[in-house]
Design an enzyme around this catalytic site. Structure first.
Site, PDB file in Angstrom:
ATOM      1  N   CYS A 150       0.839  -1.191   0.000  1.00 14.92           N
ATOM      2  CA  CYS A 150       0.000   0.000   0.000  1.00 14.92           C
ATOM      3  C   CYS A 150       0.866   1.229   0.000  1.00 14.92           C
ATOM      4  CB  CYS A 150      -0.831   0.045   1.284  1.00 14.92           C
ATOM      5  SG  CYS A 150      -2.439  -0.649   1.096  1.00 14.92           S
ATOM      6  N   ILE A 151       0.389   2.268  -0.656  1.00 17.22           N
ATOM      7  CA  ILE A 151       1.093   3.542  -0.598  1.00 17.22           C
ATOM      8  C   ILE A 151       0.073   4.645  -0.410  1.00 17.22           C
ATOM      9  CG2 ILE A 151       1.142   3.620  -3.121  1.00 17.22           C
ATOM     10  CD1 ILE A 151       3.648   5.349  -2.913  1.00 17.22           C
ATOM     11  N   ARG A 159       0.788  15.822  -4.243  1.00 16.74           N
ATOM     12  CA  ARG A 159       1.296  16.587  -5.387  1.00 16.74           C
ATOM     13  C   ARG A 159       2.528  17.403  -5.047  1.00 16.74           C
ATOM     14  NH1 ARG A 159      -1.958  16.709  -9.991  1.00 16.74           N
ATOM     15  NH2 ARG A 159       0.038  16.683 -11.023  1.00 16.74           N
ATOM     16  N   LYS A 160       3.322  16.936  -4.083  1.00 20.12           N
ATOM     17  CA  LYS A 160       4.579  17.618  -3.764  1.00 20.12           C
ATOM     18  C   LYS A 160       5.775  16.705  -4.014  1.00 20.12           C
ATOM     19  CE  LYS A 160       2.355  20.046   0.033  1.00 20.12           C
ATOM     20  NZ  LYS A 160       2.663  21.306   0.617  1.00 20.12           N
ATOM     21  N   GLY A 161       5.524  15.559  -4.620  1.00 22.58           N
ATOM     22  CA  GLY A 161       6.632  14.651  -4.914  1.00 22.58           C
ATOM     23  C   GLY A 161       6.848  13.562  -3.875  1.00 22.58           C
ATOM     24  N   TYR A 162       6.046  13.553  -2.811  1.00 20.79           N
ATOM     25  CA  TYR A 162       6.243  12.524  -1.782  1.00 20.79           C
ATOM     26  C   TYR A 162       5.912  11.125  -2.291  1.00 20.79           C
ATOM     27  CZ  TYR A 162       6.966  16.104   1.776  1.00 20.79           C
ATOM     28  OH  TYR A 162       7.468  17.136   2.503  1.00 20.79           O
ATOM     29  N   GLY A 163       4.899  11.021  -3.143  1.00 21.57           N
ATOM     30  CA  GLY A 163       4.524   9.717  -3.691  1.00 21.57           C
ATOM     31  C   GLY A 163       5.698   9.092  -4.438  1.00 21.57           C
ATOM     32  N   LYS A 164       6.311   9.888  -5.312  1.00 21.90           N
ATOM     33  CA  LYS A 164       7.467   9.381  -6.061  1.00 21.90           C
ATOM     34  C   LYS A 164       8.613   9.056  -5.113  1.00 21.90           C
ATOM     35  CE  LYS A 164       6.338  11.999 -10.150  1.00 21.90           C
ATOM     36  NZ  LYS A 164       6.570  13.353 -10.672  1.00 21.90           N
ATOM     37  N   GLU A 197       1.477  -4.221  -5.748  1.00 25.16           N
ATOM     38  CA  GLU A 197       0.321  -5.090  -5.583  1.00 25.16           C
ATOM     39  C   GLU A 197      -0.875  -4.522  -6.345  1.00 25.16           C
ATOM     40  OE1 GLU A 197      -0.199  -6.904  -1.654  1.00 25.16           O
ATOM     41  OE2 GLU A 197      -2.243  -6.154  -1.720  1.00 25.16           O
ATOM     42  N   SER A 201      -4.846   1.891  -7.767  1.00 30.35           N
ATOM     43  CA  SER A 201      -5.843   2.957  -7.954  1.00 30.35           C
ATOM     44  C   SER A 201      -5.410   3.811  -9.141  1.00 30.35           C
ATOM     45  CB  SER A 201      -5.914   3.824  -6.708  1.00 30.35           C
ATOM     46  OG  SER A 201      -4.724   4.562  -6.556  1.00 30.35           O
TER      47      SER A 201
HETATM   48  N1  ACO Z   1      -4.397  14.291 -10.544  1.00 31.09           N
HETATM   49  C1  ACO Z   1      -3.615  13.967 -11.602  1.00 31.09           C
HETATM   50  N2  ACO Z   1      -2.387  13.411 -11.482  1.00 31.09           N
HETATM   51  C2  ACO Z   1      -1.950  13.130 -10.252  1.00 31.09           C
HETATM   52  C3  ACO Z   1      -2.721  13.435  -9.080  1.00 31.09           C
HETATM   53  C4  ACO Z   1      -3.995  14.043  -9.277  1.00 31.09           C
HETATM   54  N3  ACO Z   1      -4.790  14.378  -8.246  1.00 31.09           N
HETATM   55  N4  ACO Z   1      -2.024  13.055  -7.998  1.00 31.09           N
HETATM   56  C5  ACO Z   1      -0.864  12.523  -8.446  1.00 31.09           C
HETATM   57  N5  ACO Z   1      -0.818  12.563  -9.810  1.00 31.09           N
HETATM   58  C6  ACO Z   1       0.247  12.060 -10.696  1.00 31.09           C
HETATM   59  C7  ACO Z   1       1.070  13.142 -11.317  1.00 31.09           C
HETATM   60  O1  ACO Z   1       1.594  12.640 -12.524  1.00 31.09           O
HETATM   61  C8  ACO Z   1       2.174  13.311 -10.297  1.00 31.09           C
HETATM   62  O2  ACO Z   1       3.355  13.838 -10.827  1.00 31.09           O
HETATM   63  P1  ACO Z   1       3.531  15.459 -11.035  1.00 31.09           P
HETATM   64  O3  ACO Z   1       3.048  16.119  -9.758  1.00 31.09           O
HETATM   65  O4  ACO Z   1       4.983  15.611 -11.287  1.00 31.09           O
HETATM   66  O5  ACO Z   1       2.669  15.797 -12.206  1.00 31.09           O
HETATM   67  C9  ACO Z   1       2.424  11.887  -9.902  1.00 31.09           C
HETATM   68  O6  ACO Z   1       1.140  11.272  -9.894  1.00 31.09           O
HETATM   69  C10 ACO Z   1       3.062  11.690  -8.527  1.00 31.09           C
HETATM   70  O7  ACO Z   1       2.907  12.808  -7.713  1.00 31.09           O
HETATM   71  P2  ACO Z   1       3.543  12.841  -6.272  1.00 31.09           P
HETATM   72  O8  ACO Z   1       3.426  14.233  -5.754  1.00 31.09           O
HETATM   73  O9  ACO Z   1       4.899  12.213  -6.273  1.00 31.09           O
HETATM   74  O10 ACO Z   1       2.568  11.833  -5.507  1.00 31.09           O
HETATM   75  P3  ACO Z   1       1.642  12.113  -4.242  1.00 31.09           P
HETATM   76  O11 ACO Z   1       2.490  12.452  -3.066  1.00 31.09           O
HETATM   77  O12 ACO Z   1       0.549  13.040  -4.586  1.00 31.09           O
HETATM   78  O13 ACO Z   1       1.083  10.637  -3.984  1.00 31.09           O
HETATM   79  C11 ACO Z   1      -0.416   8.831  -4.262  1.00 31.09           C
HETATM   80  C12 ACO Z   1       0.527   9.809  -4.979  1.00 31.09           C
HETATM   81  C13 ACO Z   1       0.344   8.082  -3.184  1.00 31.09           C
HETATM   82  C14 ACO Z   1      -0.969   7.812  -5.265  1.00 31.09           C
HETATM   83  C15 ACO Z   1      -1.558   9.679  -3.638  1.00 31.09           C
HETATM   84  O14 ACO Z   1      -2.332  10.228  -4.656  1.00 31.09           O
HETATM   85  C16 ACO Z   1      -2.477   8.907  -2.710  1.00 31.09           C
HETATM   86  O15 ACO Z   1      -2.114   8.653  -1.558  1.00 31.09           O
HETATM   87  N6  ACO Z   1      -3.686   8.551  -3.191  1.00 31.09           N
HETATM   88  C17 ACO Z   1      -4.667   7.855  -2.372  1.00 31.09           C
HETATM   89  C18 ACO Z   1      -4.228   6.453  -2.063  1.00 31.09           C
HETATM   90  C19 ACO Z   1      -3.902   5.655  -3.324  1.00 31.09           C
HETATM   91  O16 ACO Z   1      -4.620   5.679  -4.313  1.00 31.09           O
HETATM   92  N7  ACO Z   1      -2.784   4.907  -3.267  1.00 31.09           N
HETATM   93  C20 ACO Z   1      -2.356   4.016  -4.335  1.00 31.09           C
HETATM   94  C21 ACO Z   1      -3.156   2.760  -4.279  1.00 31.09           C
HETATM   95  S1  ACO Z   1      -2.391   1.462  -5.185  1.00 31.09           S
HETATM   96  C22 ACO Z   1      -1.306   0.733  -4.073  1.00 31.09           C
HETATM   97  O17 ACO Z   1      -1.325   1.052  -2.914  1.00 31.09           O
HETATM   98  C23 ACO Z   1      -0.274  -0.267  -4.600  1.00 31.09           C
END
Ligand code: ACO
Ligand code: ZN
Length: 294
Positions: A150-151, A159-164, A197, A201
């Site tokens: 899970c992430i 949208r601050k780069g923490y996901g990456k 996994e 989403s």
């Molecule tokens: N709309 C469009 N694109 C998006 C969005 C959004 N709301 N959010 C993220 N992205 C895309 C963009 O391409 C973004 O890159 P960019 O900002 O350079 O354009 C890229 O994803 C990653 O952005 P980060 O800032 O690094 O990621 P963030 O910290 O926002 O986290 C995450 C991404 C973890 C998926 C977050 O949206 C989240 O927690 N979502 C809810 C939970 C979820 O869906 N988790 C994944 C389930 S699958 C699994 O767990 C294996």
């Protein structure tokens, strides 16, 4: 022991308070029945215990002595810290984290058997403590080649780069496990490639695609395209199928004489790299302070 999927249920908790944020929730989460009538829950941002009333939280905060997630701090760079929490040693914390996370995860099975998981909790730290930004979880002994269960990035920090950062950290921590620790694990896991996994989403897929795109295009650029999908997979530990899908979505794959051929026109690669967005926060390997799970 996995609880049945809960995603068809109606959302119960509408908002949560966590540290200095009030956050609107996205999905149903199966909190214990005594919380069924709550619209709002108050979380201790450090131990993640949750309460029905603000006064309970205030009382709790006076006696809670945690100022960061339980477990080991395994990475520190500037104000960012990563904590590794063993679900077996910190069961309640693990469960609380799952309840919290499910509020933002749609079709994820909630794992009550937190014993089997390690949680990597990313924090922004200041003089008041370490404030959770997001986390990823990993099965300790996964039969499959999944490397991330899970992430989540909490909405105020998205949208601050923490996901990456979390995705890169997950990969990196796996590489470090390979390199430094547990010789027997090494031989067992060598050559094993990872994939997140499923199901992913939409946001999860976007984040992964972005991460994979950057990694793959960088290599394709360096090698001027003279590289096979198998070689790419070996170099990056990304599953061949994920590589093929990513490159196909970028229209970089042609099918010639029964074979997939990668097209790597430098101009096309540059265009895609630009579109792939920001690289996210860099993981600084030298900032790992590592004691792995045994
Ligand atoms: N709309 C469009 N694109 C998006 C969005 C959004 N709301 N959010 C993220 N992205 C895309 C963009 O391409 C973004 O890159 P960019 O900002 O350079 O354009 C890229 O994803 C990653 O952005 P980060 O800032 O690094 O990621 P963030 O910290 O926002 O986290 C995450 C991404 C973890 C998926 C977050 O949206 C989240 O927690 N979502 C809810 C939970 C979820 O869906 N988790 C994944 C389930 S699958 C699994 O767990 C294996
Ligand atoms: Zn607490």
């Amino acid at each position: 022991l996995r609880e049945h999927e809960e995603f068809t249920k109606v959302k119960n908790i509408a908002t949560i308070e966590l540290g200095r944020y009030e956050i609107e929730t996205w999905y149903f989460s199966p909190f214990p029945p005594e919380y069924n009538d709550c619209l709002k829950l108050y979380f201790c941002e450090f131990c993640l215990n949750f309460m029905k009333r603000k006064e309970q939280l205030q009382r709790h905060m006076r006696k809670c002595d945690l100022k960061h997630p339980p477990g080991d701090e395994i990475y520190r760079s500037g104000t960012l810290s990563m904590f590794e929490v063993d679900g077996k040693k910190n069961k309640v914390y693990g469960q609380n984290l799952c309840y919290l996370a499910k509020l933002f995860l749609d079709h994820k099975t909630l794992y009550y058997d937190v014993d089997l998981f390690l949680f990597y909790v990313l924090c922004e730290c200041d003089d008041r403590g370490c404030h959770m930004v997001g986390y990823f979880s990993k099965e300790k002994h996964s039969e499959e080649s999944y490397n991330l269960a899970c992430i989540l990035t909490l909405p105020p920090y998205q949208r601050k780069g923490y996901g990456k950062f979390l995705i890169a950290f997950c990969k990196l921590s796996a590489v470090h496990l390979f390199n430094f620790h547990l010789a027997y694990e090494l031989s067992k896991k060598e050559g094993k490639v990872g994939t997140p996994e499923r199901p992913l989403s939409d946001l999860g897929l976007l984040s992964y695609r972005g991460y994979w795109t950057r990694v793959l295009l960088d290599i394709l650029k360096k090698h001027k395209g003279n590289i096979s999908i198998k070689e790419l997979s070996d170099m990056t530990a990304i599953k061949a199928e994920d590589i093929l899908n990513t490159l196909q979505s970028l229209e970089l794959i042609q099918y010639r004489k029964g074979q997939h051929v990668i097209c790597a026109d430098p101009k096309v690669l540059d265009r895609h790299l630009k579109a792939a967005g920001r690289g996210g926060l860099e993981v600084d390997v030298s900032k790992l302070i590592w004691t792995p799970y045994k």
